[in-house]
Design an enzyme around this catalytic site. Structure first.
Site, PDB file in Angstrom:
ATOM      1  N   SER A 131       8.855   3.690   4.867  1.00  0.00           N
ATOM      2  CA  SER A 131       9.800   4.210   3.903  1.00  0.00           C
ATOM      3  C   SER A 131       9.387   3.883   2.481  1.00  0.00           C
ATOM      4  CB  SER A 131      11.204   3.686   4.203  1.00  0.00           C
ATOM      5  OG  SER A 131      12.156   4.353   3.417  1.00  0.00           O
ATOM      6  N   ASP A 154       0.876  -1.174   0.000  1.00  0.00           N
ATOM      7  CA  ASP A 154       0.000   0.000   0.000  1.00  0.00           C
ATOM      8  C   ASP A 154       0.916   1.226   0.000  1.00  0.00           C
ATOM      9  OD1 ASP A 154      -2.148  -1.690   0.307  1.00  0.00           O
ATOM     10  OD2 ASP A 154      -2.713  -0.968   2.293  1.00  0.00           O
ATOM     11  N   HIS A 160       5.198  -7.323   0.252  1.00  0.00           N
ATOM     12  CA  HIS A 160       4.868  -8.618  -0.328  1.00  0.00           C
ATOM     13  C   HIS A 160       5.527  -8.768  -1.700  1.00  0.00           C
ATOM     14  CE1 HIS A 160       1.570  -9.576   2.656  1.00  0.00           C
ATOM     15  NE2 HIS A 160       1.813  -8.294   2.910  1.00  0.00           N
TER      16      HIS A 160
END
Length: 285
Positions: A250, A89, A146
């Site tokens: 980050s 995200d 992921h």
């Protein structure tokens, strides 16, 4: 551009490492009510959607790190049927073609793939004229990373560096930002798509970065490059599987070989992305 450069001048003067060490201690602390108040403030300040969390109860998190690395509810991020999916995200900083061996950071700023991976010219050369994607995770985002596609881990390289912020203003104001900051370079090989790299970039108050196969990668910050060879170990991760996380947030940068990915036509710099959405497809041959 001048405004951006002036805006980041204080970052050159701030004791970034000291602030990061302090933030790390606070984030690890099991402070009871004080920890709960900190998390509650953070959720309100940044608009964190706790309804998506597997555990939405703020008071149940023993430390800020436990909260920050919280897992999502099962099914909260369905995976698109695509060759490449967004691994996080966040927001799109930049993406597109690698110009020979240069990556666009922001208007007026570029850095090289060799700089990004810590000086390994042979590794960087595999991505000459290839493609890159740079995705920024804001404080409100889910902070586990992921896999964009399935891959077998080959190497991991820890590259010491600075700890500038990595927000959009800093990206426009600090030359070579992502090749200057501390980072962890994860080198994979895909049976379908060939070699690819995921670079986890550190930043101010990022307590540390962790991978699922190693744990926390940079606990001591010795200032020396470190490398691990996994070529003889069966570390295989499927598309969408968790590969790591930031302990405070980050940026992740991905590198792909030439003619391997065509990016989603709807992607735009500074546009939002969600884990599991289509990042791109393999070009027809």
């Amino acid at each position: 551009m001048m405004f951006d450069r002036l805006s980041v001048l204080p970052q050159y003067l701030l004791p970034k490492r000291g602030l990061t060490r302090l933030a790390g201690r606070v984030a690890r602390a099991r402070g009871g009510r004080a920890t709960t108040r900190l998390i509650h403030w953070f959720v309100g300040k940044y608009g964190v959607d706790m309804s998506e969390a597997e555990n939405p109860d703020i008071a149940s998190y023993a430390s800020f790190n436990d909260f920050f690395g919280r897992p999502l509810k099962p099914g909260a991020r369905p995976l698109a049927d695509a060759d490449f999916i967004s691994p996080v995200d966040g927001a799109i900083s930049q993406f597109g073609a690698i110009d020979d061996h240069h990556i666009l950071q922001a208007k007026g700023h570029r850095f090289t793939t060799t700089q990004l991976v810590g000086g390994d010219a042979a590794l960087a050369g595999r991505f000459r004229h290839g493609s890159f994607a740079n995705l920024y995770l804001s404080p409100r985002d889910y902070h586990r990373l992921h896999m964009p596609c399935a891959g077998r881990l080959q190497r991991m390289i820890y590259v010491p560096g600075a700890l500038f912020s990595v927000n959009p203003v800093t990206a426009r104001g600090v030359p070579g930002l992502f090749a200057r900051n501390e980072r962890v370079v994860c080198v994979f090989d895909s049976e379908t798509h060939g070699p690819f790299v995921m670079v986890l970039v550190g930043a101010t108050i990022v307590g540390s970065m962790a991978t699922t196969w190693h744990g926390v990668v940079n606990p001591q910050r010795t200032g020396a490059i470190a490398e691990w060879d996994y070529s003889d170990q069966p570390v295989v991760l499927e598309q969408g599987e968790e590969m790591g996380r930031f302990l405070l947030g980050s940026t992740v940068i991905m590198l792909f070989e030439k003619d391997v990915i065509e990016f989603n036509a709807d992607w735009r710099p500074e546009g939002p992305v969600r884990l599991g959405e289509v990042m791109g497809t393999r070009p027809a041959r």
